[in-house]
Design an enzyme around this catalytic site. Structure first.
Site, PDB file in Angstrom:
ATOM      1  CB  SER A   1      26.959-102.419  72.710  1.00  0.00           C
ATOM      2  OG  SER A   1      27.720-103.580  72.942  1.00  0.00           O
TER       3      SER A   1
ATOM      4  CE1 TYR B   1      29.981 -99.839  76.148  1.00  0.00           C
ATOM      5  CE2 TYR B   1      29.714-102.173  75.635  1.00  0.00           C
ATOM      6  CZ  TYR B   1      29.852-100.860  75.221  1.00  0.00           C
ATOM      7  OH  TYR B   1      29.848-100.571  73.880  1.00  0.00           O
TER       8      TYR B   1
HETATM    9  N1  LIG Z   1      34.231-101.093  68.696  1.00  0.00           N
HETATM   10  C1  LIG Z   1      33.275-101.983  68.993  1.00  0.00           C
HETATM   11  O1  LIG Z   1      33.425-103.191  68.775  1.00  0.00           O
HETATM   12  C2  LIG Z   1      31.959-101.526  69.581  1.00  0.00           C
HETATM   13  C3  LIG Z   1      30.984-102.501  69.830  1.00  0.00           C
HETATM   14  C4  LIG Z   1      29.760-102.097  70.353  1.00  0.00           C
HETATM   15  C5  LIG Z   1      29.515-100.772  70.602  1.00  0.00           C
HETATM   16  N2  LIG Z   1      30.473 -99.827  70.368  1.00  0.00           N
HETATM   17  C6  LIG Z   1      30.154 -98.431  70.654  1.00  0.00           C
HETATM   18  O2  LIG Z   1      30.485 -97.648  69.519  1.00  0.00           O
HETATM   19  C7  LIG Z   1      30.905 -96.347  69.921  1.00  0.00           C
HETATM   20  C8  LIG Z   1      32.281 -96.049  69.376  1.00  0.00           C
HETATM   21  O3  LIG Z   1      33.178 -97.043  69.879  1.00  0.00           O
HETATM   22  P1  LIG Z   1      34.704 -97.116  69.465  1.00  0.00           P
HETATM   23  O4  LIG Z   1      35.052 -98.536  69.325  1.00  0.00           O
HETATM   24  O5  LIG Z   1      34.975 -96.170  68.358  1.00  0.00           O
HETATM   25  O6  LIG Z   1      35.374 -96.603  70.823  1.00  0.00           O
HETATM   26  P2  LIG Z   1      36.472 -95.472  71.072  1.00  0.00           P
HETATM   27  O7  LIG Z   1      36.770 -95.512  72.539  1.00  0.00           O
HETATM   28  O8  LIG Z   1      37.601 -95.627  70.126  1.00  0.00           O
HETATM   29  O9  LIG Z   1      35.686 -94.146  70.712  1.00  0.00           O
HETATM   30  C9  LIG Z   1      34.908 -93.415  71.628  1.00  0.00           C
HETATM   31  C10 LIG Z   1      35.411 -91.979  71.617  1.00  0.00           C
HETATM   32  O10 LIG Z   1      34.561 -91.225  72.477  1.00  0.00           O
HETATM   33  C11 LIG Z   1      35.355 -90.365  73.251  1.00  0.00           C
HETATM   34  N3  LIG Z   1      34.627 -90.114  74.501  1.00  0.00           N
HETATM   35  C12 LIG Z   1      34.402 -90.978  75.520  1.00  0.00           C
HETATM   36  N4  LIG Z   1      33.705 -90.366  76.497  1.00  0.00           N
HETATM   37  C13 LIG Z   1      33.479 -89.098  76.089  1.00  0.00           C
HETATM   38  C14 LIG Z   1      32.822 -87.973  76.643  1.00  0.00           C
HETATM   39  N5  LIG Z   1      32.278 -88.036  77.868  1.00  0.00           N
HETATM   40  N6  LIG Z   1      32.781 -86.819  75.949  1.00  0.00           N
HETATM   41  C15 LIG Z   1      33.361 -86.731  74.708  1.00  0.00           C
HETATM   42  N7  LIG Z   1      34.010 -87.751  74.130  1.00  0.00           N
HETATM   43  C16 LIG Z   1      34.069 -88.922  74.800  1.00  0.00           C
HETATM   44  C17 LIG Z   1      36.663 -91.098  73.480  1.00  0.00           C
HETATM   45  O11 LIG Z   1      37.742 -90.205  73.741  1.00  0.00           O
HETATM   46  C18 LIG Z   1      36.836 -91.849  72.169  1.00  0.00           C
HETATM   47  O12 LIG Z   1      37.648 -91.137  71.264  1.00  0.00           O
HETATM   48  C19 LIG Z   1      30.826 -96.351  71.445  1.00  0.00           C
HETATM   49  O13 LIG Z   1      29.572 -95.832  71.819  1.00  0.00           O
HETATM   50  C20 LIG Z   1      30.917 -97.814  71.793  1.00  0.00           C
HETATM   51  O14 LIG Z   1      30.332 -98.091  73.048  1.00  0.00           O
HETATM   52  C21 LIG Z   1      31.685-100.188  69.855  1.00  0.00           C
END
Ligand SMILES: NC(=O)c1ccc[n+]([C@@H]2O[C@H](COP(=O)([O-])OP(=O)(O)OC[C@H]3O[C@@H](n4cnc5c(N)ncnc54)[C@H](O)[C@@H]3O)[C@@H](O)[C@H]2O)c1
Length: 320
Positions: free
Chosen positions: A128, A153
């Protein structure tokens, strides 16, 4: 046919990634614990679309549950992993820090351990932009020091990069970490600004504007991010072990962002001006030179077009 494990497949980025992989002829094993951090109906709706595809198989599983996860590794024999499951969100890490250690540290470790045990060589995983903390020097480059995170985080995401590097050294795993910058678009996350603002403006409610809008974010459209992920999956075997920014290199001030949204919605926002929240940073901006070089990454979407695509999806999904 190439078989891949996509964790967090019912999440925002995981869903779009799995969909693209299926379109490109992959066999996708999706995995998600469908937790209640935000409305699980949205996760189930995404998953339902994926399940229509004959080459998609879904497991409801927590990546922190080692025995259950190991059964899936044993049975499915995928050759590559796209590790996106995590507890996301900067602000929630002040409320529930334990969720971050559970999913982002214990869960991430299980993925690395099992990848080693089942001889899966290649992992692309989500890091991130938050690892850059309050760094005054923008654009953020991958070589900058990231030793001062301002949220738990961010600390878990930086830890993931360190853990990946250890498993690369110990077991030869080839790991490519992607530092995503404020990803937005259709099927987006309800805890993020674009979703919250759209919902509140349409409902005639105030929108929370932190630090009086004196913040800037490098908003990156989901299709650009998926292009980057697909390229990373193709290149990870040559890259060995690295982290790469996936951003837009065009930070937009929150005030300008609200204006764009107001224009797309045809409505004025009522703003509730609030102080800067702890854990938040003032500005993010990605240097994407590395992503261009290693992945041929070239983001295409302008913010106004991306916001329009989000609003169209939101209105049709919520019939508002
Ligand atoms: N969306 C953004 O702007 C952004 C920015 C930086 C990093 N990220 C990273 O990208 C990845 C995806 O993010 P996103 O925006 O799609 O978030 P999101 O919350 O929509 O997706 C994450 C998914 O992982 C699942 N999850 C969480 N913990 C879990 C576990 N212990 N076991 C199994 N499933 C689990 C959740 O149910 C969810 O569906 C994450 O690692 C997030 O930290 C996202």
């Amino acid at each position: 046919m190439r078989k891949i494990l996509v964790t967090g497949s019912a999440g925002f980025i995981g869903f779009h990634t799995a969909r693209r992989l299926l379109d490109e002829g992959w066999q996708v094993v999706g995995l998600d614990n469908l937790n209640r951090y935000y409305d699980p109906r949205l996760k189930k709706a995404r998953n339902k679309l994926l399940r229509r595809h004959k080459n998609y198989k879904f497991y409801k599983c927590d990546i922190a549950d080692y025995p259950k996860l190991e059964n899936i590794f044993r049975r499915e024999k995928f050759t590559i992993i796209c590790q996106l499951a995590a507890q996301a969100g900067v602000r929630y890490s002040l409320e529930n820090p334990f969720a971050y250690i559970h999913s982002n540290i214990a869960g991430f470790l299980n993925i690395l351990e099992l990848a080693g045990k089942y001889k899966i060589k290649d992992i692309v995983y989500a890091s991130s932009s938050s690892v850059y903390g309050d760094s005054a020097k923008t654009p953020f480059t991958e070589t900058a020091s990231v030793d001062r995170p301002v949220s738990l985080y961010a600390a878990t995401k930086k830890s993931n990069e360190l853990m990946a590097s250890v498993y690369h050294k110990l077991y030869g795993l080839r790991c490519l970490g992607l530092r995503f910058f404020t990803v937005y678009g259709p099927w987006g996350r309800p805890d993020m600004a674009l979703f919250k603002f759209t919902r509140n403006i349409l409902a005639g409610e105030k929108i929370p504007v932190y630090n009086k809008g004196r913040m800037a974010r490098d908003f990156t459209y989901i299709d650009d991010i998926v292009d980057g992920i697909i390229a990373a999956l193709a290149r990870v075997k040559d890259v060995d072990c690295a982290v790469v920014n996936l951003g837009n290199n065009q930070p937009v001030r929150l005030t300008a962002f609200i204006k764009i949204l107001e224009k797309v919605l045809g409505r004025q926002a009522r703003q509730e001006l609030l102080p800067l929240q702890s854990g938040d940073v003032l500005k993010t901006c990605a240097d994407i030179t590395q992503a261009k070089k290693l992945l041929g990454y070239a983001p295409q979407y302008k913010l106004a077009a991306g916001v329009r695509a989000f609003v169209e999806w939101y209105k049709s999904y919520y019939k508002s």
